[in-house]
Scaffold this active site. Structure first.
Site, PDB file in Angstrom:
ATOM      1  CG  HIS A  94      -2.130  -0.886   1.050  1.00 38.93           C
ATOM      2  ND1 HIS A  94      -3.076  -0.739   0.054  1.00 38.93           N
ATOM      3  CD2 HIS A  94      -2.517  -1.973   1.768  1.00 38.93           C
ATOM      4  CE1 HIS A  94      -3.992  -1.686   0.161  1.00 38.93           C
ATOM      5  NE2 HIS A  94      -3.679  -2.453   1.185  1.00 38.93           N
ATOM      6  CG  ASP A 120      -2.605  -3.850   4.904  1.00 36.68           C
ATOM      7  OD1 ASP A 120      -1.744  -2.942   5.010  1.00 36.68           O
ATOM      8  OD2 ASP A 120      -3.744  -3.647   4.449  1.00 36.68           O
ATOM      9  CD  GLU A 121      -5.250  -5.734   1.008  1.00 34.37           C
ATOM     10  OE1 GLU A 121      -6.329  -6.356   0.937  1.00 34.37           O
ATOM     11  OE2 GLU A 121      -5.151  -4.529   0.707  1.00 34.37           O
ATOM     12  CB  VAL A 122       3.292  -7.244   0.925  1.00 35.54           C
ATOM     13  CG1 VAL A 122       4.576  -6.776   0.241  1.00 35.54           C
ATOM     14  CG2 VAL A 122       3.193  -6.644   2.326  1.00 35.54           C
ATOM     15  CG  PHE A 123      -1.273  -6.739  -3.688  1.00 34.80           C
ATOM     16  CD1 PHE A 123      -1.953  -7.833  -3.167  1.00 34.80           C
ATOM     17  CD2 PHE A 123      -1.878  -5.487  -3.609  1.00 34.80           C
ATOM     18  CE1 PHE A 123      -3.206  -7.684  -2.591  1.00 34.80           C
ATOM     19  CE2 PHE A 123      -3.133  -5.332  -3.038  1.00 34.80           C
ATOM     20  CZ  PHE A 123      -3.800  -6.435  -2.526  1.00 34.80           C
TER      21      PHE A 123
END
Length: 458
Positions: free
Chosen positions: A84, A140-143
């Protein structure tokens, strides 16, 4: 702790509105605010490039903390340290720090510049929040983590996996914080931890004892994730959404108002969350109000529209359920007549900050599109005597045009007057870029059709 997460990416309210909101949050049972500033923070020096044109000033940041202190709300700044980070990596200056070159979502943890940049960002934010005893590092959400060449090479040479690599980066962040800011306590989201193997947690995870993982809204509350058994978390911590639909098309209370909170409060005794809730001396709840899902997405609900849902969630937590006492408190504080969780609706004029926008958004969602499409598609004189063909070539029979003209002109004038009032109300709370975006997303797609018709008619 009952934190209200103000996710300010791209739709931050003016400080003058927070002056009205903070006392409301305190009155409803919050005792802290989780401030995710993103590009709204007044970064200085080499980091100034990260600032939005409408970023808060240093005086604004100080005013926010004074307001919080005045209303017994602890300020917990949130700085994203892994995923993010589009607001950082979208800049050409920092593109070399991307995990995958073409995606601005996540940091490459192997480039020395990543940790150096994060230390600089964290330092500037913490220095302006010396009253705060907590900081949230996101994570969070470490794509796309593990998809970059540096990560693949690291895993190959170190016989590691993505989970081990993730924990290594988190440990470096925590090491910096504990070394530079003694006594500062750390929160982080837990979704990435849930994907990590028990072996990796037992290895690299031992260094994360100073962080309290917070399950995000998508976490299953009845499951006991590995970190709850392996990391010495001091108490339970949970997050719930209070206003985060991907595109604000409905005024109905988000599902959290009627389902998520009560379900989490009645978690079975054998679950990990329940165990921590009973064993811990402190419990952390985070109620999230997202402006948008990421730096590039459309807006979620506006903050004034989310307040009734937030009030219900807070009072549910305070009272251990949405009891009659909780319901009375919500109605009294917000000036509403009734709330119906089953239908996800509330009724009454209301008396909370931004209530005018609440009702005007209701008009937009409930009537704007319907009234305009009805006029344009169901009026036979328009379909038969004022088609796109007629309008393009600018001819028509005045007799037939007059049969619909007055009705269409009145509809146009009524909505234009309404939109002027809505624009003025939005201007009181939001900066010009957000007002423009919200109008473009929610009003103009329909009103422009009517404007074009009226222009051709005239």
């Amino acid at each position: 702790m009952r934190l209200v997460h103000l996710d300010l990416k791209g739709a931050a309210p003016r400080v003058s509105y927070l002056e009205q909101v903070f006392p409301l949050l305190s009155q409803l049972g919050a005792n802290g605010v989780l401030m995710e500033y993103e590009d709204m923070f007044p970064f200085k020096g080499e980091l100034e490039i990260l600032r939005s044109p409408y970023a808060y000033s240093e005086e604004d940041i100080e005013r926010i903390q004074q307001l919080a202190e005045q209303h017994k709300l602890e300020v917990v700044p949130l700085v994203q340290t892994f995923g993010h980070v589009e607001f950082i990596l979208k800049h050409e200056k920092y593109q070399h720090l991307r995990e995958v070159e073409r995606f601005p979502n996540s940091f490459n943890p192997h480039v020395p510049g990543t940790l150096a940049l994060l230390k600089s960002i964290l330092s500037q934010v913490i220095e302006k929040h010396r009253r705060s005893t907590w900081i949230h590092i996101g994570a969070d959400e470490v794509f796309h983590l593990g998809e970059g060449m540096d990560s693949k090479n690291w895993m190959s040479h170190n016989k590691g996996d993505v989970g081990t690599m993730y924990l290594k980066h988190i440990k470096e962040i925590l090491g910096f914080l504990t070394a530079q800011y003694w006594g500062l306590q750390v929160l982080m989201w837990d979704d990435m931890l849930r994907k990590i193997s028990v072996g990796a947690l037992r290895g690299e995870g031992t260094g994360t004892a100073l962080v309290a993982p917070v399950p995000g809204s998508s976490a299953a509350p009845t499951l006991c994730p590995p970190w709850q058994a392996l990391l010495p978390v001091p108490a339970g911590a949970h997050a719930l959404p209070c206003g985060s639909q991907r595109n604000m098309r409905s005024l109905r209370l988000p599902p959290a108002a009627g389902t998520n909170v009560p379900s989490l409060l009645s978690v079975p005794a054998e679950s990990g969350i329940a165990k921590h809730s009973r064993a811990g001396t402190v419990q952390r709840w985070c109620l999230s109000l997202s402006c948008r899902y990421d730096h590039y997405s459309v807006l979620c609900e506006l903050l004034p529209v989310s307040i009734p849902s937030l009030a219900i969630c807070l009072q549910t937590l305070v009272n251990g359920g949405f009891t009659e006492e909780a319901k009375r408190k919500v109605l009294d504080v917000l000036g509403l007549e009734s709330v119906q969780l089953e239908q996800s609706t509330c009724e009454g004029r209301g008396a909370f900050p931004g209530v005018e926008i609440y009702h005007m958004v209701e008009q937009v969602n409930g009537h704007l599109k319907e009234s305009i499409l009805k006029a344009l598609e169901e009026e036979s004189a328009i379909k038969g005597w004022f088609s796109p063909y007629h309008r393009k070539r600018q001819f028509g029979n005045p007799r037939n045009m007059e049969s619909f003209g007055s009705k269409v002109l009145k509809l146009h004038d009524d909505w234009e007057s309404f939109v002027r009032d809505l624009h003025a109300q939005l201007d009181r709370i939001y900066f010009p870029d957000i007002v423009e975006e919200w109008m473009e997303e929610n009003v103009n797609p329909y009103l422009d059709q009517l404007r074009d018709l009226v222009r051709d008619y005239r």
